[in-house]
Design an enzyme around this catalytic site. Structure first.
Site, PDB file in Angstrom:
ATOM      1  N   HIS A  79     -38.673  24.076 -23.878  1.00 36.61           N
ATOM      2  CA  HIS A  79     -37.522  23.670 -24.707  1.00 36.61           C
ATOM      3  C   HIS A  79     -36.672  22.609 -24.026  1.00 36.61           C
ATOM      4  CE1 HIS A  79     -34.834  26.777 -22.728  1.00 36.61           C
ATOM      5  NE2 HIS A  79     -33.944  25.847 -22.987  1.00 36.61           N
ATOM      6  N   ASP A 125     -42.680  29.143 -23.775  1.00 34.99           N
ATOM      7  CA  ASP A 125     -41.636  28.225 -23.308  1.00 34.99           C
ATOM      8  C   ASP A 125     -41.941  27.780 -21.875  1.00 34.99           C
ATOM      9  OD1 ASP A 125     -39.394  26.686 -23.321  1.00 34.99           O
ATOM     10  OD2 ASP A 125     -37.960  28.357 -23.279  1.00 34.99           O
ATOM     11  N   GLN A 215     -26.320  28.198 -20.208  1.00 33.07           N
ATOM     12  CA  GLN A 215     -26.744  26.864 -20.620  1.00 33.07           C
ATOM     13  C   GLN A 215     -26.804  25.903 -19.428  1.00 33.07           C
ATOM     14  OE1 GLN A 215     -25.315  28.904 -23.016  1.00 33.07           O
ATOM     15  NE2 GLN A 215     -27.407  28.749 -23.751  1.00 33.07           N
ATOM     16  N   GLY A 216     -27.913  25.220 -19.307  1.00 30.88           N
ATOM     17  CA  GLY A 216     -28.111  24.283 -18.206  1.00 30.88           C
ATOM     18  C   GLY A 216     -28.956  24.876 -17.092  1.00 30.88           C
ATOM     19  N   ASP A 217     -29.118  26.200 -17.134  1.00 34.02           N
ATOM     20  CA  ASP A 217     -29.993  26.858 -16.146  1.00 34.02           C
ATOM     21  C   ASP A 217     -31.437  26.878 -16.625  1.00 34.02           C
ATOM     22  OD1 ASP A 217     -28.081  27.603 -14.189  1.00 34.02           O
ATOM     23  OD2 ASP A 217     -27.408  29.228 -15.494  1.00 34.02           O
ATOM     24  N   SER A 218     -31.647  26.611 -17.899  1.00 35.00           N
ATOM     25  CA  SER A 218     -32.995  26.684 -18.465  1.00 35.00           C
ATOM     26  C   SER A 218     -33.991  25.870 -17.662  1.00 35.00           C
ATOM     27  CB  SER A 218     -32.995  26.163 -19.895  1.00 35.00           C
ATOM     28  OG  SER A 218     -32.622  27.198 -20.743  1.00 35.00           O
TER      29      SER A 218
HETATM   30  N1  ARG Z   1     -31.271  28.031 -23.205  1.00 32.22           N
HETATM   31  C1  ARG Z   1     -30.417  27.899 -22.079  1.00 32.22           C
HETATM   32  C2  ARG Z   1     -30.638  26.530 -21.443  1.00 32.22           C
HETATM   33  O1  ARG Z   1     -31.190  25.679 -22.105  1.00 32.22           O
HETATM   34  C3  ARG Z   1     -30.558  29.048 -21.130  1.00 32.22           C
HETATM   35  C4  ARG Z   1     -29.946  30.233 -21.710  1.00 32.22           C
HETATM   36  C5  ARG Z   1     -30.078  31.440 -20.892  1.00 32.22           C
HETATM   37  N2  ARG Z   1     -29.251  32.408 -21.504  1.00 32.22           N
HETATM   38  C6  ARG Z   1     -29.048  33.617 -21.008  1.00 32.22           C
HETATM   39  N3  ARG Z   1     -28.211  34.387 -21.613  1.00 32.22           N
HETATM   40  N4  ARG Z   1     -29.672  33.999 -19.953  1.00 32.22           N
HETATM   41  O2  ARG Z   1     -30.133  26.223 -20.386  1.00 32.22           O
END
Ligand code: ARG
Length: 263
Positions: A79, A125, A215-218
């Protein structure tokens, strides 16, 4: 009768939860929630975790994480690569701060996205980037397809990233890390309903929340025993009680990743 009602309620709740997970999925700030340090943990450095990479745009602005598994191969989330090209994506290693200028910057010569990837909540993913410049950093080992035992519930896992320190908050300038327990598949299915695909995902977090990726850790690593075992993927908000973080279950994709790493 009571049993049926309860079952119906549970089904409705599961459906509602799944729907909420889909809509709230990747953003979802919890209104009025106290700032929860994502990675509720502590700041750390790129020297302490040399295989943790910043995935950046052409201006070297970090938007996802990745893990160096060979000098020219980085594992990240599919993603993170949606809409990206080799021309507008770079990888930075050896840089502790988002606003740093140190470390090694590489162009990307190839982006492999799992061919079945559609959305994070459907799974698959995973992506592998090939770098134009070899990174002079220690690589991480990753699980093999037979290592499925690593995900035993309660096992301590380490998460790392520059993501937001609260749902809807701002990114951390310095790399952060925390540990979270692996959550059983049954429990995670209870949280996320059909959005949680057991064969493709694994959950981690405390029942009470408080520590999570955000967000940003993905794309960044979930390490178990120091070995890459998961990829930060999605969750309902961040660090919310009852909603653990969801990670790509890397054992399922290990052979496909190896094919890319060795290509
Ligand atoms: N989708 C998020 C990203 O793009 C990561 C989200 C992780 N969320 C969580 N609750 N662990 O960085």
């Amino acid at each position: 009768m009571f049993g049926l009602t309860r079952a119906k309620k549970a089904a409705a709740l599961a459906a509602a939860t799944a729907a909420a997970a889909v809509t709230a999925l990747l953003t979802a700030p919890a209104a009025g929630a106290a700032p929860q340090p994502i990675v509720g943990g502590t700041t750390t450095t790129a020297s302490a975790y040399p295989f943790v990479m910043q995935i950046t745009n052409a201006s070297q602005s970090q938007f996802c994480g990745g893990t160096l598994v060979s000098p020219t191969k980085v594992v990240t989330a599919a993603h993170c690569m949606v809409g990206r090209t080799t021309g507008n994506t770079m990888v930075v290693g050896g840089r502790t701060y988002r606003n740093g200028t140190d470390g090694t910057v590489s162009r990307v010569s190839k982006i492999w996205i799992h061919p079945n990837y559609t959305t994070a909540t459907r799974g698959e993913d995973v992506a592998v980037l090939t770098l134009s410049t070899a990174m002079p950093y220690t690589t991480a080992k990753y699980v093999s397809s037979s290592d499925t035992g690593v995900y035993a519930a309660g096992t301590t896992a380490r998460i790392l990233g520059w993501g937001t320190t609260s749902s809807g908050g701002s990114s951390s300038n310095q790399l952060r890390t925390a540990t979270v327990p692996i959550v059983s598949d049954t429990s995670c299915a209870g949280s996320y309903g059909s959005s949680f695909v057991r064969s493709e995902m694994v959950c981690a977090g405390y029942t009470s929340g408080g520590v999570d990726t955000c967000q940003g850790d993905s794309g960044g690593p979930l390490l178990i025993g120091g070995v890459l075992a998961g990829i930060t993927s999605w969750g309902e908000g961040c660090a919310q009680a009852g909603y653990p973080g969801v990670y790509t279950r890397l054992t399922t994709f290990s052979s496909q990743v190896s094919a890319q790493v060795n290509s």
